[in-house]
Motif scaffolding. Structure first.
Motif, PDB file in Angstrom:
ATOM      1  N   VAL A   7       0.849  -1.185   0.000  1.00 19.63           N
ATOM      2  CA  VAL A   7       0.000   0.000   0.000  1.00 19.63           C
ATOM      3  C   VAL A   7       0.889   1.240   0.000  1.00 19.63           C
ATOM      4  O   VAL A   7       1.774   1.365   0.847  1.00 19.63           O
ATOM      5  N   LYS A   8       0.640   2.117  -0.965  1.00 18.07           N
ATOM      6  CA  LYS A   8       1.342   3.405  -1.030  1.00 18.07           C
ATOM      7  C   LYS A   8       0.298   4.507  -1.054  1.00 18.07           C
ATOM      8  O   LYS A   8      -0.616   4.488  -1.889  1.00 18.07           O
ATOM      9  N   ILE A   9       0.419   5.445  -0.129  1.00 17.07           N
ATOM     10  CA  ILE A   9      -0.461   6.608  -0.091  1.00 17.07           C
ATOM     11  C   ILE A   9       0.424   7.828  -0.306  1.00 17.07           C
ATOM     12  O   ILE A   9       1.343   8.074   0.482  1.00 17.07           O
ATOM     13  N   THR A  10       0.152   8.555  -1.377  1.00 18.29           N
ATOM     14  CA  THR A  10       1.017   9.682  -1.727  1.00 18.29           C
ATOM     15  C   THR A  10       0.219  10.941  -2.009  1.00 18.29           C
ATOM     16  O   THR A  10      -0.951  10.901  -2.403  1.00 18.29           O
ATOM     17  N   MET A  11       0.909  12.055  -1.779  1.00 15.35           N
ATOM     18  CA  MET A  11       0.460  13.368  -2.207  1.00 15.35           C
ATOM     19  C   MET A  11       1.487  13.842  -3.224  1.00 15.35           C
ATOM     20  O   MET A  11       2.567  13.257  -3.316  1.00 15.35           O
ATOM     21  N   TYR A  65      -9.147  13.547   1.157  1.00 16.35           N
ATOM     22  CA  TYR A  65     -10.092  14.441   0.503  1.00 16.35           C
ATOM     23  C   TYR A  65     -10.025  14.174  -0.995  1.00 16.35           C
ATOM     24  O   TYR A  65      -9.268  14.796  -1.714  1.00 16.35           O
ATOM     25  N   GLU A  66     -10.764  13.186  -1.407  1.00 21.13           N
ATOM     26  CA  GLU A  66     -10.829  12.755  -2.799  1.00 21.13           C
ATOM     27  C   GLU A  66      -9.469  12.289  -3.323  1.00 21.13           C
ATOM     28  O   GLU A  66      -8.439  12.545  -2.727  1.00 21.13           O
ATOM     29  N   GLY A  67      -9.487  11.589  -4.428  1.00 20.12           N
ATOM     30  CA  GLY A  67      -8.254  11.098  -5.024  1.00 20.12           C
ATOM     31  C   GLY A  67      -8.535   9.966  -5.988  1.00 20.12           C
ATOM     32  O   GLY A  67      -9.665   9.759  -6.431  1.00 20.12           O
ATOM     33  N   ILE A  68      -7.494   9.222  -6.269  1.00 19.20           N
ATOM     34  CA  ILE A  68      -7.560   8.087  -7.190  1.00 19.20           C
ATOM     35  C   ILE A  68      -6.874   6.892  -6.527  1.00 19.20           C
ATOM     36  O   ILE A  68      -5.819   7.031  -5.908  1.00 19.20           O
ATOM     37  N   GLU A  75      -0.467  -4.574  -5.461  1.00 22.53           N
ATOM     38  CA  GLU A  75      -0.179  -3.212  -5.004  1.00 22.53           C
ATOM     39  C   GLU A  75      -1.411  -2.317  -5.067  1.00 22.53           C
ATOM     40  O   GLU A  75      -2.231  -2.434  -5.972  1.00 22.53           O
ATOM     41  N   VAL A  76      -1.509  -1.407  -4.089  1.00 21.20           N
ATOM     42  CA  VAL A  76      -2.544  -0.365  -4.071  1.00 21.20           C
ATOM     43  C   VAL A  76      -1.826   0.974  -4.006  1.00 21.20           C
ATOM     44  O   VAL A  76      -1.058   1.225  -3.072  1.00 21.20           O
ATOM     45  N   ASN A  77      -2.061   1.812  -4.997  1.00 17.86           N
ATOM     46  CA  ASN A  77      -1.518   3.171  -5.012  1.00 17.86           C
ATOM     47  C   ASN A  77      -2.666   4.151  -4.852  1.00 17.86           C
ATOM     48  O   ASN A  77      -3.594   4.152  -5.663  1.00 17.86           O
ATOM     49  N   ILE A  78      -2.594   4.949  -3.810  1.00 17.37           N
ATOM     50  CA  ILE A  78      -3.609   5.963  -3.552  1.00 17.37           C
ATOM     51  C   ILE A  78      -2.935   7.321  -3.677  1.00 17.37           C
ATOM     52  O   ILE A  78      -1.913   7.582  -3.046  1.00 17.37           O
ATOM     53  N   VAL A  79      -3.515   8.169  -4.517  1.00 21.87           N
ATOM     54  CA  VAL A  79      -2.956   9.498  -4.745  1.00 21.87           C
ATOM     55  C   VAL A  79      -4.035  10.532  -4.451  1.00 21.87           C
ATOM     56  O   VAL A  79      -5.165  10.414  -4.939  1.00 21.87           O
ATOM     57  N   SER A  80      -3.674  11.536  -3.652  1.00 21.70           N
ATOM     58  CA  SER A  80      -4.603  12.603  -3.306  1.00 21.70           C
ATOM     59  C   SER A  80      -3.818  13.874  -3.022  1.00 21.70           C
ATOM     60  O   SER A  80      -2.642  13.819  -2.656  1.00 21.70           O
ATOM     61  N   GLU A  81      -4.480  15.003  -3.182  1.00 28.36           N
ATOM     62  CA  GLU A  81      -3.844  16.275  -2.843  1.00 28.36           C
ATOM     63  C   GLU A  81      -3.880  16.533  -1.343  1.00 28.36           C
ATOM     64  O   GLU A  81      -3.151  17.388  -0.844  1.00 28.36           O
ATOM     65  N   PHE A  82      -4.743  15.814  -0.604  1.00 28.24           N
ATOM     66  CA  PHE A  82      -4.895  16.069   0.827  1.00 28.24           C
ATOM     67  C   PHE A  82      -5.102  14.756   1.562  1.00 28.24           C
ATOM     68  O   PHE A  82      -6.130  14.097   1.406  1.00 28.24           O
ATOM     69  N   VAL A  83      -4.103  14.374   2.346  1.00 27.57           N
ATOM     70  CA  VAL A  83      -4.149  13.151   3.149  1.00 27.57           C
ATOM     71  C   VAL A  83      -3.652  13.496   4.545  1.00 27.57           C
ATOM     72  O   VAL A  83      -2.630  14.164   4.697  1.00 27.57           O
ATOM     73  N   VAL A  84      -4.366  13.030   5.572  1.00 31.65           N
ATOM     74  CA  VAL A  84      -3.963  13.266   6.957  1.00 31.65           C
ATOM     75  C   VAL A  84      -3.994  11.935   7.702  1.00 31.65           C
ATOM     76  O   VAL A  84      -5.019  11.247   7.695  1.00 31.65           O
TER      77      VAL A  84
END
Length: 134
Positions: A7-11, A65-68, A75-84
């Motif tokens: 799992v990758k969570i990126t901004m 706050y929204e993303g793809i 693998e799971v790639n999550i991309v968003s402009e706002f992650v907390v």
């Protein structure tokens, strides 16, 4: 079959989280869906909500706050402009951050890029605050 999935969570500016997980719950625009190792390939829009990452006995939660989400069997790639990362977040700190943004907004030039960015930040942090109230 592997019993974990990366799992990758990126901004745009940084990677927020990266680890092997047993399962992930993602707030898709059509509802929350679970991802296990071996999941079929999928690309999904993400709604405002909480991404839960299950690391064995531990669960990590991230407000998004929204993303793809791009999902493959490994693998799971999550991309968003706002992650907390919700660990350690408290309402008082978020309220202070919003107040600081509002002060900056009052001092900024009207209709400028800075004004739009501050408005956007206030909206996103208010969404985080509303989410935490639930």
């Amino acid at each position: 079959m592997n019993n974990t999935i990366l799992v990758k969570i990126t901004m745009p500016s940084e990677t927020i989280f990266e680890a092997q997980a047993k399962m992930i719950n993602v707030p898709g625009t059509d509802g929350v869906f679970g991802v296990l190792p071996g999941h079929v390939k999928l690309i999904s829009k993400i709604a405002i909500g909480c991404v839960s990452v299950f690391l064995g006995e531990q669960e990590k939660k991230f407000f998004i706050y929204e993303g793809i989400a791009q999902i493959t069997p490994i693998e799971v790639n999550i991309v968003s402009e706002f992650v907390v990362d919700l660990a350690g977040q408290n309402k008082s700190d978020i309220l202070n951050r919003i107040a600081n943004f509002q002060t900056e907004l009052e001092q900024s030039e009207k209709n400028s890029l800075e004004t739009k960015l501050l408005d956007d930040a206030i909206i996103k942090y208010n969404s985080l605050l509303a989410f935490m109230g639930n």
